[in-house]
Design a protein around this motif. Structure first.
Motif, PDB file in Angstrom:
ATOM      1  N   SER A   7       0.906  -1.320  -0.070  1.00 27.07           N
ATOM      2  CA  SER A   7       0.121   0.067   0.106  1.00 27.07           C
ATOM      3  C   SER A   7       0.806   1.217   0.153  1.00 27.07           C
ATOM      4  N   GLY A   8       0.251   2.305  -0.390  1.00 25.09           N
ATOM      5  CA  GLY A   8       0.900   3.561  -0.310  1.00 25.09           C
ATOM      6  C   GLY A   8       1.299   4.252  -1.395  1.00 25.09           C
ATOM      7  N   GLY A   9       0.825   3.539  -2.681  1.00 26.60           N
ATOM      8  CA  GLY A   9       1.184   4.305  -3.899  1.00 26.60           C
ATOM      9  C   GLY A   9       0.374   5.576  -4.128  1.00 26.60           C
ATOM     10  N   GLY A  10       0.580   5.848  -5.268  1.00 21.89           N
ATOM     11  CA  GLY A  10      -0.226   7.308  -5.607  1.00 21.89           C
ATOM     12  C   GLY A  10       0.216   7.862  -6.659  1.00 21.89           C
ATOM     13  N   SER A  11      -0.408   9.168  -6.902  1.00 20.90           N
ATOM     14  CA  SER A  11       0.113  10.260  -8.119  1.00 20.90           C
ATOM     15  C   SER A  11       0.528  11.487  -7.471  1.00 20.90           C
ATOM     16  N   VAL A  12       1.933  11.506  -7.660  1.00 22.75           N
ATOM     17  CA  VAL A  12       2.731  12.653  -7.017  1.00 22.75           C
ATOM     18  C   VAL A  12       3.291  13.299  -8.095  1.00 22.75           C
ATOM     19  N   GLN A  13       3.741  14.642  -7.803  1.00 23.42           N
ATOM     20  CA  GLN A  13       4.546  15.451  -8.525  1.00 23.42           C
ATOM     21  C   GLN A  13       6.100  15.190  -8.552  1.00 23.42           C
ATOM     22  N   PRO A  14       6.831  15.383  -9.690  1.00 24.50           N
ATOM     23  CA  PRO A  14       8.408  15.353  -9.427  1.00 24.50           C
ATOM     24  C   PRO A  14       8.778  16.144  -8.400  1.00 24.50           C
ATOM     25  N   GLY A  15       9.961  15.465  -7.421  1.00 24.80           N
ATOM     26  CA  GLY A  15      10.326  16.021  -6.237  1.00 24.80           C
ATOM     27  C   GLY A  15       9.738  15.627  -5.041  1.00 24.80           C
ATOM     28  N   ASP A  16       8.583  15.262  -5.112  1.00 26.78           N
ATOM     29  CA  ASP A  16       7.623  14.667  -3.776  1.00 26.78           C
ATOM     30  C   ASP A  16       8.047  13.538  -3.441  1.00 26.78           C
TER      31      ASP A  16
END
Length: 125
Positions: A7-16
C-alpha cells in the motif's frame, strides 16, 4: 508461504516523497531477506532494494541509491520503502517480494519467493 500486501502508492509530482508499506502474514517474515521490485509500463522487472536479516544490511540499485530507503519493522511484520525526490522515470507498479538481490541484472519472477499484488506509483507534473 508468506502473503504480502502493499500500500502507499499514488500520483505525485516530481520532487515529492512517498512511503510504501508491505504487510506480511506468517511468522517467517523476520527470518528472510525482503526486496522491493518495480515494473514500469512496457518494461521488465527492476530490482530496487533488499534488506537482510541479522545485521539488517541493505542494498540498492544505482537508479535509486541516495533517494530510496528500505526498512522493516519485524514487530509489525511490515516492510517499507521511503522514496524521496521522485522522478517521472520512477513511475511503475511497485512490488515487495521475499528474497534478496538477484545475482544478475535481468531478473525473473522466479528469483523471488512470494510477491504482493503491487501498488502503483505515478510521478507526473
Amino acid at each position: 508461504q508468506v502473503q504480502l500486501v502493499e500500500s502507499g502508492g499514488g500520483s505525485v509530482q516530481p520532487g515529492d516523497s512517498l512511503r510504501l508499506s508491505c504487510v506480511a502474514s506468517g511468522s517467517t517474515f523476520s527470518r528472510q531477506p525482503m526486496s522491493w521490485v518495480r515494473q514500469a509500463p512496457g518494461k521488465g522487472l527492476e530490482w530496487l532494494s533488499a534488506i537482510y536479516t541479522g545485521n539488517g544490511n541493505t542494498r540498492y540499485a544505482d537508479s535509486v541509491k541516495g533517494r530510496f530507503t528500505i526498512s522493516r519493522d519485524s514487530a509489525k511484520n511490515t516492510l517499507y520503502l521511503s522514496m524521496n525526490d521522485l522522478k517521472p522515470e520512477d513511475t511503475a507498479m511497485y512490488y515487495c517480494a521475499t528474497g534478496g538481490q538477484p545475482p544478475r541484472s535481468v531478473i525473473l519472477p522466479a528469483d523471488f519467493g512470494s510477491w504482493g499484488q503491487g501498488t502503483q506509483v505515478t510521478v507526473s507534473s
